[in-house]
Enzyme design. Structure first.
Site, short mmCIF file in Angstrom:
data_model
loop_
_atom_site.label_atom_id
_atom_site.label_comp_id
_atom_site.label_asym_id
_atom_site.label_seq_id
_atom_site.Cartn_x
_atom_site.Cartn_y
_atom_site.Cartn_z
N ASN A 47 -6.95 -16.09 3.35
CA ASN A 47 -6.10 -15.28 3.62
C ASN A 47 -4.96 -15.96 4.33
O ASN A 47 -3.83 -14.42 4.16
CB ASN A 47 -7.05 -15.19 5.46
N ARG A 185 -12.48 -15.22 -5.44
CA ARG A 185 -13.03 -14.02 -4.21
C ARG A 185 -15.25 -13.87 -5.03
O ARG A 185 -15.58 -14.19 -3.96
CB ARG A 185 -12.67 -12.73 -4.61
N HIS A 264 -3.86 -3.44 3.14
CA HIS A 264 -4.25 -4.15 3.96
C HIS A 264 -3.68 -5.12 4.10
O HIS A 264 -3.65 -5.91 5.36
CB HIS A 264 -5.61 -3.83 4.01
N TRP A 265 -3.60 -6.27 3.40
CA TRP A 265 -3.02 -7.38 3.38
C TRP A 265 -1.29 -7.41 3.25
O TRP A 265 -0.33 -8.19 2.53
CB TRP A 265 -3.74 -8.17 1.58
#
Length: 284
Positions: A47, A185, A264-265
Site C-alpha cells: 500500500n 497481487r 481509490h488509491w
C-alpha cells in the site's frame, strides 16, 4: 538523494497480545503511522512502500500489517473488525512506547484510525484519511459499490481476470495496471490462508451479532474532535466521492481535499500531491 528502503530492511516483528505483529519502520522524528486498506493481497508494504522514502525524511514512519493482513497474525474475531484492529494498533503503540502519533489511513485503514480516535482520542494527534470507510456514507451511489462487487467476486473465484477487474475499480488511469502489479497481487492473494482470512475479516465487519452494541462510526462523528484531513479521489469507484461529504459535514475539526482524475488509491495515482498535502497537514 532518496534513500532506498527494502521490505526486509525495514521489517520488524513482535508477539503482541498473543499474536505476531509485523510492521515496517524507517526515519526519525515525530511518529507517523500509515494504515493500509483491505483487498486481496494487500499489506502495508504493497500500500505505502513508494511513499515511505518521502515520509521517512520527516517522520519516524511506522507501517503495520493490520490483523490478518500481510505477515500479521489474525486474533480471534470476537468483535467488530475495525474496533478489534484499533485496539491492536493501540497495543502496538504501547509496544513501541509511543503515547500518541499522527496517522494516515487508507480506506479500511481510515476506519480503523477513526475508531482509535473515538476510543482513545489521546493516542491520535491528527489523522489524514484517504477514501475512508466508517465515517463515510454514500448519498447517491448504489450499495455495495462497484469496487466491493468486484472484490467479492474475486474472493469467490480468485482468478487473474477477476483480480484485474477489481484493480480497474481502484484506479482512474488503467495504464497503472501492469503485469508486475497484477502478478504481485495474485501471488500475495493466493498465499496459504489469505483468502480464508479475508473472508473471515469481512464476515466480522458485516456480522450483525458483532456489530450489536457498536453504533456506526458516522453516528459518532460529532464526538471525534481529532483534527482530520479527508483525501478523496473524485473518480473513486470503491468508496465514491459523495461519501466524503457527510464526514466533512459532521466532523468538528475537518477539511477536505479532492483529486481529479484519481480513483481509490490516491497515494498511488497522485503520489507527489498526496505526499505534499498530507506532510503539510502533519507538520502544522
Amino acid at each position: 538523494m532518496t534513500t532506498e528502503y527494502t521490505y526486509e530492511g525495514t521489517r520488524k516483528t513482535a508477539e503482541i497480545g498473543g499474536v505476531v505483529v509485523s510492521w515496517h519502520e524507517a526515519g526519525e522524528g515525530d511518529p507517523l503511522v500509515l494504515l493500509h486498506g483491505s483487498g486481496p493481497g494487500v499489506s502495508a508494504w504493497s500500500n505505502f512502500r513508494h511513499n515511505l522514502p518521502v515520509f521517512a525524511k520527516r517522520f519516524r514512519t511506522i507501517m503495520p500489517d493490520m490483523p490478518g493482513f500481510g505477515a500479521s497474525g489474525l486474533p480471534e474475531l470476537d468483535e467488530f473488525y475495525a474496533t478489534l484492529a484499533a485496539r491492536r494498533i493501540a497495543l502496538l503503540l504501547d509496544h513501541l512506547q509511543i503515547e500518541s502519533a499522527a496517522f494516515t489511513g487508507n480506506s479500511m485503514g481510515g476506519a480503523v484510525v477513526a475508531e482509535l480516535a473515538a476510543l482513545h482520542p489521546e493516542r491520535v494527534k491528527q489523522m489524514a484519511l484517504i477514501g475512508s470507510g466508517g465515517l463515510s456514507v454514500g448519498v447517491f451511489g448504489t450499495d455495495p459499490s462497484e469496487g466491493f462487487l468486484r472484490l467479492f467476486e474475486f474472493l469467490d473465484d480468485p482468478t487473474r481476470e477477476r483480480m484485474i477487474g477489481w484493480i480497474k475499480t481502484m484506479v482512474y488511469d488503467h495504464r497503472l495496471i501492469t503485469d508486475e502489479l497484477v502478478d504481485e497481487r495474485m501471488r500475495n492473494a493466493l498465499a496459504d490462508g489469505v483468502i480464508a482470512r479475508m473472508k473471515a475479516i469481512f464476515g466480522a465487519m458485516f456480522n450483525p451479532t458483532l456489530r450489536k452494541g457498536v453504533p456506526p462510526l458516522w453516528t459518532r462523528a460529532g464526538t471525534i474532535k481529532t483534527p482530520t484531513l479527508l483525501l478523496w479521489g473524485r473518480d473513486d469507484r470503491m468508496l465514491p466521492y459523495d461519501h466524503a461529504h457527510l464526514a466533512n459535514r459532521l466532523l468538528p475539526e475537518v477539511e477536505l481535499h479532492s483529486f481529479s482524475r484519481c480513483g481509490h488509491w490516491v497515494q498511488v495515482e497522485r503520489k507527489s500531491d498526496f505526499e505534499r498535502v498530507s506532510t503539510e497537514f502533519h507538520t502544522r
